[in-house]
Design a protein around this motif. Sequence first.
Motif, short mmCIF file in Angstrom:
data_model
loop_
_atom_site.label_atom_id
_atom_site.label_comp_id
_atom_site.label_asym_id
_atom_site.label_seq_id
_atom_site.Cartn_x
_atom_site.Cartn_y
_atom_site.Cartn_z
N VAL A 70 80.72 12.58 -61.44
CA VAL A 70 79.70 11.53 -61.32
C VAL A 70 78.61 12.04 -60.38
O VAL A 70 78.86 12.34 -59.21
CB VAL A 70 80.31 10.23 -60.78
N VAL A 112 77.07 11.47 -65.69
CA VAL A 112 78.40 12.06 -65.56
C VAL A 112 78.43 13.39 -66.31
O VAL A 112 78.11 13.45 -67.50
CB VAL A 112 79.48 11.12 -66.12
N ARG A 162 80.60 7.01 -70.93
CA ARG A 162 79.78 7.79 -70.00
C ARG A 162 79.51 9.19 -70.53
O ARG A 162 78.78 9.97 -69.89
CB ARG A 162 80.48 7.88 -68.62
#
Length: 495
Positions: free
Chosen positions: A116, A122, A258
């Motif tokens: 992250v 990410v 993500r």
Amino acid sequence: MVDAVIVHAGDSVATLLHDGGAGDRIDTGAAVLTLAHDVPRGHKIALAPIAAGTDVMKYGYSIGRATDAIAAGDHVHSQNLSTGLAGTLEYGFDPAGVSPANAPSPAPTATFRGFVRPDGRVGTRNEIWILPTVGCVARTAERIAAKASARFAGTIDGVHAFSHPHGCSQLGHDLDGTRQILASLACHPNAGGVLIVGLGCEENQVKALIEAIPAWRRPAIRTLTAQLSADEVEEGIALVEELAALAACERQEVGLDRLVLGVKCGGSDGLSGLTANPLVGRMSDRVVGAGGRVVFTEIPEMFGAEQALMNRAADVAVFDAIVGVVNGFKQYFIDHGEPVSENPSPGNVVGGITTLEEKSLGAVQKAGRSTIADVIPYGAQARIDGLTMLEAPGNDAVSSTALAAAGATMILFTTGRGTPLGFPVPTIKIASNSDLAQRKPGWIDFDAGQVLAQGFAAAETALVDCIRSIASGAETAAERNGEREIAIWKRGVTL
């Protein structure tokens, strides 16, 4: 199990799932046909007589016109089928009747362990990337990467130099394209830090490249000008050490939403549009449905299937942007004296793909059925969640580099013929047929041929597990083989 697949109820051909010999009886699930000649796996046979000059239908669309009368059971290929594509077209926006994506919500366990970044993005890797501004220092960048990799092994996931031959003897839009693709790569979340290596006298000056990189990213950038350095390799290694210290971080559990997926196909065969591409399309819909991002490209490999994509535009502005990119690419071909239908490749043809329409209708399935939310130019980064169309050619290396520059942290790459080539981000090679997966385990990461035996649901579950593992750090075949390349789309004169 049937011997051949009919994709759509309105189709006039079926695709063989195994090699057939003259006289063999072929079960299509709807009828049993006798082959007039030997027909390889992945190739098409006629379901009923097809008159010369009429459209041949597959995927529910025309894939070209019959050049001769075709009997039921005949092999349908280059000897009796030709493209119907010509130049640029006028299009209308007709979203009525477009089937919405049936995207499943990711299961609670559909997570991966990623890096992250401070800006919330990410990464699937934590690497240091070295980007030469010009081909003159490409080998210098590689020497720095090789020595730094040995010195900092275990601290970060790797140090990688991305060589290219451009950056000098370029002008205008051509030079801008090189600069922009490098600037976007420098912003990638898989790179915890980036070293830019310049020569000093090139057109693509370090200062101009830095100015093309957003201010928020510059703290993770270091620069080196070889002509001004007493020992450019040792200086480069010292700068990599600084970047590695800045990049140090641990993986965290995050959702599959993500991920930023890039989707690509290369070396397709007649089964690509039946197995691997629609399977990837399901993953695209899954990620988009969860609120994530998917980027697709290969504009020339949309010709013949473009209207179906255009009807999925989020609004008229997006529709107009798609039309502009598609017709712009067609005009690009025409301006260079080339037909817009100059595709498929020789390997595609051997694998059973006859016309560009057929190739395109199979290829666009990688983008699933979600609404197209945005269209971005070559070298740009994806800017909103959802499905984004990216301007880039079909060439594997050029388009995959553009996908990485757009922010894709993983590429799902389908293939029916196979390729060892790898790109800046983890690239999962997905075979359209089990034979390829078994013959080339050193290239292939996932066998989509299992779709034919087990169905899409089981294959999708298996692909999710594969993606989770690789996004969390497991190596792809290309990474194990050291296949990490970029290619830049050169569009101008060379001085």
